[in-house]
Design a protein around this motif. Structure first.
Motif, PDB file in Angstrom:
ATOM      1  N   MET A 205       0.805  -1.211   0.000  1.00  0.00           N
ATOM      2  CA  MET A 205       0.000   0.000   0.000  1.00  0.00           C
ATOM      3  C   MET A 205       0.843   1.270   0.000  1.00  0.00           C
ATOM      4  SD  MET A 205      -2.944  -1.195   2.704  1.00  0.00           S
ATOM      5  CE  MET A 205      -3.934   0.291   2.458  1.00  0.00           C
ATOM      6  N   GLY A 206       2.161   1.116  -0.070  1.00  0.00           N
ATOM      7  CA  GLY A 206       3.048   2.272  -0.111  1.00  0.00           C
ATOM      8  C   GLY A 206       3.861   2.417   1.160  1.00  0.00           C
ATOM      9  N   THR A 207       4.400   3.620   1.372  1.00  0.00           N
ATOM     10  CA  THR A 207       5.235   3.908   2.535  1.00  0.00           C
ATOM     11  C   THR A 207       4.370   4.363   3.703  1.00  0.00           C
ATOM     12  OG1 THR A 207       7.048   4.598   1.094  1.00  0.00           O
ATOM     13  CG2 THR A 207       7.180   5.253   3.393  1.00  0.00           C
ATOM     14  N   SER A 208       4.547   3.721   4.837  1.00  0.00           N
ATOM     15  CA  SER A 208       3.848   4.080   6.067  1.00  0.00           C
ATOM     16  C   SER A 208       4.887   4.556   7.070  1.00  0.00           C
ATOM     17  CB  SER A 208       3.094   2.867   6.621  1.00  0.00           C
ATOM     18  OG  SER A 208       2.535   3.142   7.890  1.00  0.00           O
ATOM     19  N   TYR A 209       4.578   5.637   7.779  1.00  0.00           N
ATOM     20  CA  TYR A 209       5.544   6.107   8.772  1.00  0.00           C
ATOM     21  C   TYR A 209       4.850   6.706   9.984  1.00  0.00           C
ATOM     22  CZ  TYR A 209       4.823  10.708   6.548  1.00  0.00           C
ATOM     23  OH  TYR A 209       4.274  11.859   6.028  1.00  0.00           O
ATOM     24  N   ILE A 210       5.576   6.679  11.089  1.00  0.00           N
ATOM     25  CA  ILE A 210       5.131   7.242  12.359  1.00  0.00           C
ATOM     26  C   ILE A 210       6.065   8.384  12.714  1.00  0.00           C
ATOM     27  CG2 ILE A 210       4.880   6.774  14.830  1.00  0.00           C
ATOM     28  CD1 ILE A 210       4.197   3.862  13.968  1.00  0.00           C
ATOM     29  N   SER A 211       5.499   9.489  13.139  1.00  0.00           N
ATOM     30  CA  SER A 211       6.315  10.666  13.420  1.00  0.00           C
ATOM     31  C   SER A 211       5.749  11.447  14.589  1.00  0.00           C
ATOM     32  CB  SER A 211       6.397  11.570  12.184  1.00  0.00           C
ATOM     33  OG  SER A 211       5.092  11.977  11.782  1.00  0.00           O
ATOM     34  N   THR A 212       6.630  12.153  15.267  1.00  0.00           N
ATOM     35  CA  THR A 212       6.209  13.054  16.332  1.00  0.00           C
ATOM     36  C   THR A 212       5.816  14.394  15.726  1.00  0.00           C
ATOM     37  OG1 THR A 212       8.496  13.778  16.679  1.00  0.00           O
ATOM     38  CG2 THR A 212       7.703  11.970  18.041  1.00  0.00           C
ATOM     39  N   VAL A 213       4.736  14.973  16.251  1.00  0.00           N
ATOM     40  CA  VAL A 213       4.260  16.277  15.808  1.00  0.00           C
ATOM     41  C   VAL A 213       3.932  17.112  17.044  1.00  0.00           C
ATOM     42  CG1 VAL A 213       3.347  15.437  13.608  1.00  0.00           C
ATOM     43  CG2 VAL A 213       1.896  15.390  15.641  1.00  0.00           C
ATOM     44  N   ASP A 214       3.627  18.395  16.840  1.00  0.00           N
ATOM     45  CA  ASP A 214       3.351  19.285  17.973  1.00  0.00           C
ATOM     46  C   ASP A 214       2.198  18.769  18.832  1.00  0.00           C
ATOM     47  OD1 ASP A 214       5.352  20.948  17.168  1.00  0.00           O
ATOM     48  OD2 ASP A 214       4.044  22.331  16.076  1.00  0.00           O
ATOM     49  N   THR A 215       1.252  18.082  18.195  1.00  0.00           N
ATOM     50  CA  THR A 215       0.073  17.600  18.921  1.00  0.00           C
ATOM     51  C   THR A 215       0.247  16.204  19.504  1.00  0.00           C
ATOM     52  OG1 THR A 215      -0.859  16.828  16.819  1.00  0.00           O
ATOM     53  CG2 THR A 215      -1.496  19.030  17.574  1.00  0.00           C
ATOM     54  N   GLY A 216       1.403  15.562  19.255  1.00  0.00           N
ATOM     55  CA  GLY A 216       1.625  14.227  19.804  1.00  0.00           C
ATOM     56  C   GLY A 216       2.294  13.288  18.833  1.00  0.00           C
ATOM     57  N   CYS A 217       1.562  12.271  18.373  1.00  0.00           N
ATOM     58  CA  CYS A 217       2.134  11.203  17.554  1.00  0.00           C
ATOM     59  C   CYS A 217       1.170  10.877  16.419  1.00  0.00           C
ATOM     60  CB  CYS A 217       2.378   9.975  18.427  1.00  0.00           C
ATOM     61  SG  CYS A 217       3.269   8.613  17.642  1.00  0.00           S
ATOM     62  N   GLU A 218       1.707  10.703  15.201  1.00  0.00           N
ATOM     63  CA  GLU A 218       0.859  10.455  14.043  1.00  0.00           C
ATOM     64  C   GLU A 218       1.345   9.277  13.219  1.00  0.00           C
ATOM     65  OE1 GLU A 218      -0.997  14.855  12.957  1.00  0.00           O
ATOM     66  OE2 GLU A 218       0.615  14.014  11.700  1.00  0.00           O
ATOM     67  N   LEU A 219       0.383   8.601  12.592  1.00  0.00           N
ATOM     68  CA  LEU A 219       0.634   7.553  11.610  1.00  0.00           C
ATOM     69  C   LEU A 219       0.190   8.066  10.255  1.00  0.00           C
ATOM     70  CD1 LEU A 219       1.145   4.563  10.678  1.00  0.00           C
ATOM     71  CD2 LEU A 219      -1.235   4.121  11.315  1.00  0.00           C
TER      72      LEU A 219
END
Length: 330
Positions: free
Chosen positions: A119-133
């Motif tokens: 399904m492509g590239t999936s990543y997890i990252s930290t952002v100002d509001t917390g954590c995103e997928l």
């Protein structure tokens, strides 16, 4: 002729004294790495290093190509179907074959982990509001514990489902939502062929097979304290690395459906991360300052694989550190 020196010679002798051993030592890479993955056929590895991300010939234990990524802080995260993803302070980088695909870079800050799948590239990252997928152009908020320190991840390349072993338990997540499915441990791997997880606790001695919904399939007591778990490619087997009571390293191979012990191998040291190629033939034991490569042919059908014994054209990594334990460059 290969010059199997240092740890390699010791490992070969140690294995020869144990009738149960299934591993055949091939080479050692005497360099510190930051993430190691194996190609599908197990003949090459990709490793992140200080200032370079290299292709490594596993039969000779030396770098052969440098992807020349843009920073001095590179980490290799995943490999799928001939493609490797790495991260740096500038974001995510795609390596196809041995070449960096600059036009496919993703300028993402705070990358925690990334995976490749159908399904492509999936990543997890930290952002100002917390954590995103993020998967493609879709993003979902996930529990902040997923972006915590020392979290380990497993990924279903078919469905895009990500699993994280966090302090709050194992979190299952995708773009549609997330939930905690259990508290089995902090070591985790996903078996693509069987569609379930292998989970254990660092320093524990129990290996679990768990469905994506958290239901236990089986559990097995391992002959030592566990340091790493992996799926054996597409062969439906679990690989677990442990340290036995006598201090020796112990690698167990277990049936992924039942937990039955299929084979074990002994090594001088069990404190390592285990990485296995998609065809199940190459095993890498990754240590802080070196990587040892082994061949595991038991249970595979790829007896027609031909390995070129000609020494490759090795390169000296740009960081200038370390040496090559599997080959003499003289």
């Amino acid at each position: 002729m290969r010059n199997l020196i240092g740890f390699g010679a010791v490992a070969t002798m140690a294995l020869g004294c144990q009738p149960e051993n299934e591993l055949r030592f091939t080479s050692t890479l005497d360099l510190e790495t930051n993430g190691v993955v194996l190609t599908d056929d197990g003949l090459d590895a990709h490793g992140g290093m200080v200032g370079t991300t290299c292709t490594i010939d596993v039969n000779w234990g030396c770098p052969t190509e440098d992807a020349d990524l843009p920073t001095e802080n590179e980490k290799v995260l995943d490999h799928f179907a001939g493609t490797t993803v790495a991260s740096s302070t500038e974001g995510l980088h795609i390596i196809r074959g041995q070449a960096w695909q600059q036009d496919e870079d993703l300028a993402v800050a705070g990358v925690v982990s990334a995976h490749l799948g159908s399904m492509g590239t999936s990543y997890i990252s930290t952002v100002d509001t917390g954590c995103e997928l993020t998967l493609g152009d879709r993003t979902a908020t996930v529990p902040s514990a997923v972006c915590g320190d020392d979290v380990r991840f497993a990924f279903d390349a078919k469905s895009g489902m990500t699993f994280a072993a966090t302090d709050d338990g194992i979190v299952r997540m995708d773009i549609e939502g997330n939930d905690v499915i259990g508290e089995y441990g902090d070591l985790i791997a996903f078996d693509e062929s069987l569609g379930h997880l292998y989970v254990a606790q660092t320093g524990g001695d129990i290996l679990y097979a768990v469905r994506p919904n958290g239901a236990e399939i089986w559990s097995a007591q391992v002959g030592g304290t566990i340091s790493s778990v992996a799926a054996r490619g597409t062969l439906g087997e679990a690989i677990v690395m442990a340290t036995a009571e006598d201090g020796k390293g112990l690698m167990e191979r277990r049936d992924g459906r039942t937990g039955e012990l299929l084979g074990r191998s002994w090594l001088p040291d069990g404190d390592s991360e285990v990485v296995v190629s998609d065809n199940g033939r190459t095993v890498a034991h990754v240590r802080p300052d070196e990587v040892h490569f082994y061949t595991l042919e038991e249970g595979t059908d790829d007896d027609d694989i031909v390995i070129d014994e000609t020494p490759p054209d090795c390169i000296v990594p740009q960081n200038g550190g370390g040496g090559f334990g599997g080959i003499s460059l003289e």
